[in-house]
Design a protein around this motif. Sequence first.
Motif, PDB file in Angstrom:
ATOM      1  N   ARG A 223     -44.282-140.413  -4.334  1.00 48.65           N
ATOM      2  CA  ARG A 223     -44.562-139.820  -3.025  1.00 48.65           C
ATOM      3  C   ARG A 223     -45.723-140.554  -2.371  1.00 48.65           C
ATOM      4  N   LYS A 224     -45.487-140.956  -1.139  1.00 48.48           N
ATOM      5  CA  LYS A 224     -46.541-141.662  -0.423  1.00 48.48           C
ATOM      6  C   LYS A 224     -47.499-140.657   0.219  1.00 48.48           C
ATOM      7  N   THR A 225     -48.748-141.042   0.311  1.00 43.97           N
ATOM      8  CA  THR A 225     -49.742-140.182   0.947  1.00 43.97           C
ATOM      9  C   THR A 225     -49.310-139.879   2.374  1.00 43.97           C
ATOM     10  N   GLY A 226     -49.330-138.609   2.713  1.00 46.65           N
ATOM     11  CA  GLY A 226     -48.928-138.216   4.069  1.00 46.65           C
ATOM     12  C   GLY A 226     -47.492-137.748   4.160  1.00 46.65           C
ATOM     13  N   ASP A 227     -46.662-138.095   3.148  1.00 42.66           N
ATOM     14  CA  ASP A 227     -45.284-137.596   3.141  1.00 42.66           C
ATOM     15  C   ASP A 227     -45.269-136.078   2.981  1.00 42.66           C
ATOM     16  N   THR A 228     -44.312-135.442   3.642  1.00 49.08           N
ATOM     17  CA  THR A 228     -44.195-133.991   3.523  1.00 49.08           C
ATOM     18  C   THR A 228     -43.613-133.635   2.160  1.00 49.08           C
ATOM     19  N   LEU A 229     -44.266-132.697   1.486  1.00 47.44           N
ATOM     20  CA  LEU A 229     -43.791-132.206   0.196  1.00 47.44           C
ATOM     21  C   LEU A 229     -42.704-131.172   0.442  1.00 47.44           C
ATOM     22  N   LEU A 254     -53.104-124.516   1.148  1.00 49.96           N
ATOM     23  CA  LEU A 254     -52.974-125.954   0.910  1.00 49.96           C
ATOM     24  C   LEU A 254     -52.797-126.712   2.222  1.00 49.96           C
ATOM     25  N   ARG A 255     -52.069-126.103   3.150  1.00 49.03           N
ATOM     26  CA  ARG A 255     -51.894-126.708   4.484  1.00 49.03           C
ATOM     27  C   ARG A 255     -53.247-126.843   5.183  1.00 49.03           C
ATOM     28  N   GLU A 256     -54.071-125.809   5.043  1.00 51.89           N
ATOM     29  CA  GLU A 256     -55.388-125.826   5.683  1.00 51.89           C
ATOM     30  C   GLU A 256     -56.284-126.913   5.091  1.00 51.89           C
ATOM     31  N   ARG A 257     -55.979-127.324   3.853  1.00 56.15           N
ATOM     32  CA  ARG A 257     -56.742-128.393   3.208  1.00 56.15           C
ATOM     33  C   ARG A 257     -56.177-129.770   3.533  1.00 56.15           C
ATOM     34  N   GLY A 258     -55.124-129.806   4.331  1.00 58.85           N
ATOM     35  CA  GLY A 258     -54.579-131.086   4.766  1.00 58.85           C
ATOM     36  C   GLY A 258     -53.300-131.513   4.085  1.00 58.85           C
ATOM     37  N   GLU A 259     -52.768-130.682   3.162  1.00 57.44           N
ATOM     38  CA  GLU A 259     -51.499-131.018   2.501  1.00 57.44           C
ATOM     39  C   GLU A 259     -50.337-130.809   3.473  1.00 57.44           C
ATOM     40  N   SER A 260     -49.412-131.751   3.495  1.00 55.22           N
ATOM     41  CA  SER A 260     -48.218-131.622   4.328  1.00 55.22           C
ATOM     42  C   SER A 260     -47.097-131.005   3.479  1.00 55.22           C
ATOM     43  N   ILE A 261     -46.749-129.747   3.788  1.00 61.99           N
ATOM     44  CA  ILE A 261     -45.799-128.987   2.965  1.00 61.99           C
ATOM     45  C   ILE A 261     -44.714-128.378   3.841  1.00 61.99           C
ATOM     46  N   MET A 262     -43.482-128.394   3.338  1.00 60.49           N
ATOM     47  CA  MET A 262     -42.386-127.661   3.966  1.00 60.49           C
ATOM     48  C   MET A 262     -41.729-126.796   2.887  1.00 60.49           C
ATOM     49  N   VAL A 263     -41.666-125.481   3.133  1.00 58.89           N
ATOM     50  CA  VAL A 263     -41.032-124.559   2.189  1.00 58.89           C
ATOM     51  C   VAL A 263     -39.739-124.041   2.824  1.00 58.89           C
ATOM     52  N   SER A 264     -38.604-124.293   2.172  1.00 57.61           N
ATOM     53  CA  SER A 264     -37.303-123.880   2.711  1.00 57.61           C
ATOM     54  C   SER A 264     -36.667-122.836   1.801  1.00 57.61           C
ATOM     55  N   PHE A 265     -36.228-121.722   2.413  1.00 56.75           N
ATOM     56  CA  PHE A 265     -35.571-120.651   1.661  1.00 56.75           C
ATOM     57  C   PHE A 265     -34.085-120.658   1.990  1.00 56.75           C
ATOM     58  N   TYR A 266     -33.262-120.783   0.958  1.00 56.37           N
ATOM     59  CA  TYR A 266     -31.810-120.720   1.112  1.00 56.37           C
ATOM     60  C   TYR A 266     -31.305-119.465   0.403  1.00 56.37           C
TER      61      TYR A 266
END
Length: 315
Positions: A223-229, A254-266
């Motif tokens: 994973r590259k730095t800045g890529d969305t997790l 974690l988002r507030e600390r600068g982590e790029s995150i996407m959480v998807s619920f199926y």
Amino acid sequence: EFYPMADANGVCVKNAADELIKRGCKVTVICEGKGKNERAGKIDVTHIKATMYKRLNAYTERKNNIFTRFMRKAFLCIRRVVLGLISPFTFPNVSPMRSFSEYRVLEKLYKQEPFDCVIGTFRPYENIEAVNKFKLKHPEVKSEIIYLDILDEKNPFGMLFDKYFRAMVEKSKKRTLDINDLILIPKSAEEKYSGAEYKFAGAKIRFFDFPLFTAKTKKTGERKTGDTLNIVYAGSADGFNRNAEYFLEIAQKLRERGESIMVSFYGSFSDRKIMQKYKDTDFVRFCGKIPPNEVEKVLLDADFLLNLSNRVTYT
């Protein structure tokens, strides 16, 4: 429910059936459905009608008017009374007519083409009772039971009748162990079922991990730095039995600390409070239900898979 719109137990059954086919077996799955018998890959699929209650639920959801909603509530009250009257005598088989329907299908299939082995999966319990009845009549056929849930986790009678509930469950389990050749129990219950109480079953009991996932190969890059997790949850979340709130609070921090995150619920997300709170955010997606073959691709494309444990089995 089986393919093409399987529930979690249906996915486990499909994976087990596929493995048996790889080993040279011919497999038929009896499941709930409303169409003609069909094939799912190399699996023969035989349908049994949904229960009247489930069909009525589907009908009222389609119509969604005052009359059908009233009809549904009235039927629900009648159903509760009937189950309340019969359950103390038949528990855990609370749908004896349904289990008898399954047993009749087993007999019909066996008459058409004798088979070597029959496997009953819990949940629902009717499957086990149908196999028990069939095995008693045809001891020459190998029979196996797979517990995809723990039978004694939830007491529907309340604490006042807890001892009675436990006694009925134990009676049922020991009867099933006596009748059948092999019982598969989830590893999470290994400590209990390895005790002296179940020594009489000898080598009949084996422990397993849920066959929900099959081995896949996936080429992964760093994973590259800045890529969305990309974090994915597939399943139901009602806010009571499975609650996403705690995890989403962590994700937000974690988002507030600068982590790029996407959480998807199926799947079915019926926790309206949490959905209302996060539906307009840019890091949570509620994707609803999709067919199992599409779920597989979604899971393989994820960086992490999220599991929300059942409230009753969180330990």
